[in-house]
Enzyme design. Sequence first.
Site, short mmCIF file in Angstrom:
data_model
loop_
_atom_site.label_atom_id
_atom_site.label_comp_id
_atom_site.label_asym_id
_atom_site.label_seq_id
_atom_site.Cartn_x
_atom_site.Cartn_y
_atom_site.Cartn_z
N ASN A 37 16.46 -1.79 33.33
CA ASN A 37 16.17 -3.09 33.95
C ASN A 37 17.38 -4.02 33.97
OD1 ASN A 37 14.57 -4.98 35.17
ND2 ASN A 37 13.25 -5.37 33.40
N HIS A 122 -1.78 -5.55 28.78
CA HIS A 122 -1.21 -6.87 28.51
C HIS A 122 -2.11 -8.00 28.99
CE1 HIS A 122 3.33 -5.78 28.38
NE2 HIS A 122 2.60 -4.89 27.75
N ARG A 147 -2.78 -6.27 24.14
CA ARG A 147 -1.72 -7.13 23.65
C ARG A 147 -1.97 -8.54 24.18
NH1 ARG A 147 4.68 -7.27 25.44
NH2 ARG A 147 3.90 -8.79 26.92
N TYR A 159 8.01 -15.81 26.71
CA TYR A 159 7.93 -14.39 26.99
C TYR A 159 6.46 -13.95 27.11
CZ TYR A 159 7.43 -9.51 26.42
OH TYR A 159 7.01 -8.22 26.65
N ASP A 210 3.66 -9.32 20.68
CA ASP A 210 5.10 -9.05 20.79
C ASP A 210 5.86 -10.36 20.55
OD1 ASP A 210 7.63 -8.21 21.48
OD2 ASP A 210 7.04 -7.31 23.40
N HIS A 212 9.11 -10.42 20.58
CA HIS A 212 10.28 -10.26 21.45
C HIS A 212 11.61 -10.71 20.82
CE1 HIS A 212 11.68 -9.48 25.70
NE2 HIS A 212 10.75 -8.57 25.53
N GLU A 236 5.08 -6.77 17.11
CA GLU A 236 6.20 -6.04 17.71
C GLU A 236 7.48 -6.86 17.72
OE1 GLU A 236 5.25 -4.74 21.66
OE2 GLU A 236 7.35 -4.57 22.22
N GLU A 262 11.92 -0.59 21.45
CA GLU A 262 12.01 -0.41 22.90
C GLU A 262 13.46 -0.49 23.41
OE1 GLU A 262 9.37 -3.64 24.08
OE2 GLU A 262 11.08 -4.82 24.74
N ARG A 283 8.82 2.29 18.88
CA ARG A 283 8.57 1.99 20.30
C ARG A 283 9.51 2.73 21.24
NH1 ARG A 283 5.56 -0.30 23.08
NH2 ARG A 283 6.69 -2.09 23.87
N HIS A 312 7.12 2.50 24.45
CA HIS A 312 7.32 1.44 25.44
C HIS A 312 6.81 1.93 26.79
CE1 HIS A 312 10.58 -1.23 27.55
NE2 HIS A 312 9.45 -1.91 27.41
N ASP A 316 9.02 -1.76 34.02
CA ASP A 316 10.40 -1.42 34.41
C ASP A 316 10.74 0.03 34.04
OD1 ASP A 316 10.33 -3.34 31.91
OD2 ASP A 316 12.08 -2.06 31.57
N GLU A 339 1.84 2.03 25.46
CA GLU A 339 1.75 0.81 26.28
C GLU A 339 1.51 1.20 27.73
OE1 GLU A 339 5.42 -1.39 26.41
OE2 GLU A 339 4.42 -3.22 27.06
N TRP A 402 16.19 -13.58 24.31
CA TRP A 402 15.06 -13.72 25.24
C TRP A 402 13.95 -12.78 24.82
CZ3 TRP A 402 12.98 -10.01 28.61
CH2 TRP A 402 11.83 -10.47 29.29
C1 GCO Z 1 7.25 -4.72 26.25
C2 GCO Z 1 8.61 -5.24 26.51
C3 GCO Z 1 8.90 -5.58 27.93
C4 GCO Z 1 10.40 -5.90 28.06
C5 GCO Z 1 10.93 -5.31 29.31
C6 GCO Z 1 12.41 -5.60 29.50
O1 GCO Z 1 6.82 -4.84 25.12
O2 GCO Z 1 6.68 -4.15 27.15
O3 GCO Z 1 8.96 -6.23 25.59
O4 GCO Z 1 8.08 -6.61 28.39
O5 GCO Z 1 10.62 -7.25 28.03
O6 GCO Z 1 10.69 -3.94 29.29
O7 GCO Z 1 12.93 -4.89 30.57
MG MG Z 2 8.18 -5.48 23.74
#
Ligand code: GCO
Ligand code: MG
Length: 402
Positions: A37, A122, A147, A159, A210, A212, A236, A262, A283, A312, A316, A339, A402
């Site tokens: 991504n 999600h 989630r 996020y 998550d 993040h 996560e 991930e 992940r 993961h 993306d 996921e 981020w």
């Molecule tokens: C998740 C991830 C995604 C990422 C993304 C970045 O848990 O699925 O955190 O949301 O942010 O894959 O490219």
């Molecule tokens: Mg994640």
Amino acid sequence: MKVAEAQVFVCCPGRNFVTLKLTTDDGLVGYGDATLNGRELAVASYLSDHVLPCIIGRDPFQTEDTWQYVYRGAYWRKGPVTMTAIAAVDVALWDIKAKALNTPLYNLLGGKSRHGVMVYSHANGRDLEETADAVAKYIEQGYLAVRAQTGVPGLPSTYGVSADKTAYEPAKAGLPEEHVWSTEKYMRHVPLLFEKLRARFGFEPHLLHDAHHRLTPIQAGRLGKDLEPYRLFWLEDPTPAELQEGFGVIRQHTTTPLAVGEVFDSVWDCYKLIREQWIDYLRMDVLHGGGVTPMQKIAAYADMHHVQTGSHGATDLSPITMGTALHFDIAVHNFGIQEYMHFAPATEEVFPHDYRFEGGYMHPGESAGHGVGFNEKLAARYPYQRAYLPVNRKLDGTLWNW
Ligand code: GCO
Ligand code: MG
């Protein structure tokens, strides 16, 4: 049998994807996903300019030797661009191998260890009420695990929360969006969400969250402790994991299960996390983790340390990765959860597949190979569009994760 042709396609049916197609002299075709991504073209070039010339003429059955050849043979090891490219080759070869043997991929990975692959989806909302309603929708659809991400009062965006309720897609055309972040506001708000969700839905549905990569280890320990009464399936990415010892700090403070990985691309990113039993779920996936070949070994290593998989599966990663992951998940002994987000309708059309959702589980399908195709003609109608993930700044302007 030999690999006779290798082609790389970059397309944007709803979002950008890089796809590798290998064709053998017998006319068998294998597909691999090569999407990273926001850095898609780097992988496309790495493949076309450097890896694929070495793949032509090779025996597609030799997945182990080919993996070692492109990993060790480059001299330069690891890194997301390298490992994503290697994964595309590896998955396309496994696809060809299973098609040549006329069997679903899972049969080459140990056969079925379970009847289905439990997935989580999600749910998100701008506030607690909206998020709870989104969770309800998934539970009604039969999901056993959801989630939940929610907007934080005082922060214009965060996020995991989007206006589009069906698909959360943070990568946007143009230069990176700037988000604003406050760990303090977030940490005060998140326990309220899970208190509300448990009050409304009880303790039967699995709930995940998550963070993040945004907390320090001690903040993550605090959040994990505050969330303990709500029995999360996992918390996560509580903290960035370059310093694996950070998870040791979190572990001293909470029994909330931890998931991470991930953004990992090799066992060396999680060697200590697993050995020390600092995490519960890994992940890593068959794309950014370098393919099916290394992921089998990493999963076996995790299994010896009570760590389960939790691949993961954001949008993306193309349906090719989703399909391959489901074959891996149904076979691997220490599978935990997968996921699963909904792809845009255009993505579904470009990548026809035989996996399906039923009663909280995904089923990989019974066709030979990984069961995901690629419609080249349709893909050509969706040219690449440069897009970036957002960046994140603290209230005082400091650039943050981020
Ligand atoms: C998740 C991830 C995604 C990422 C993304 C970045 O848990 O699925 O955190 O949301 O942010 O894959 O490219
Ligand atoms: Mg994640």
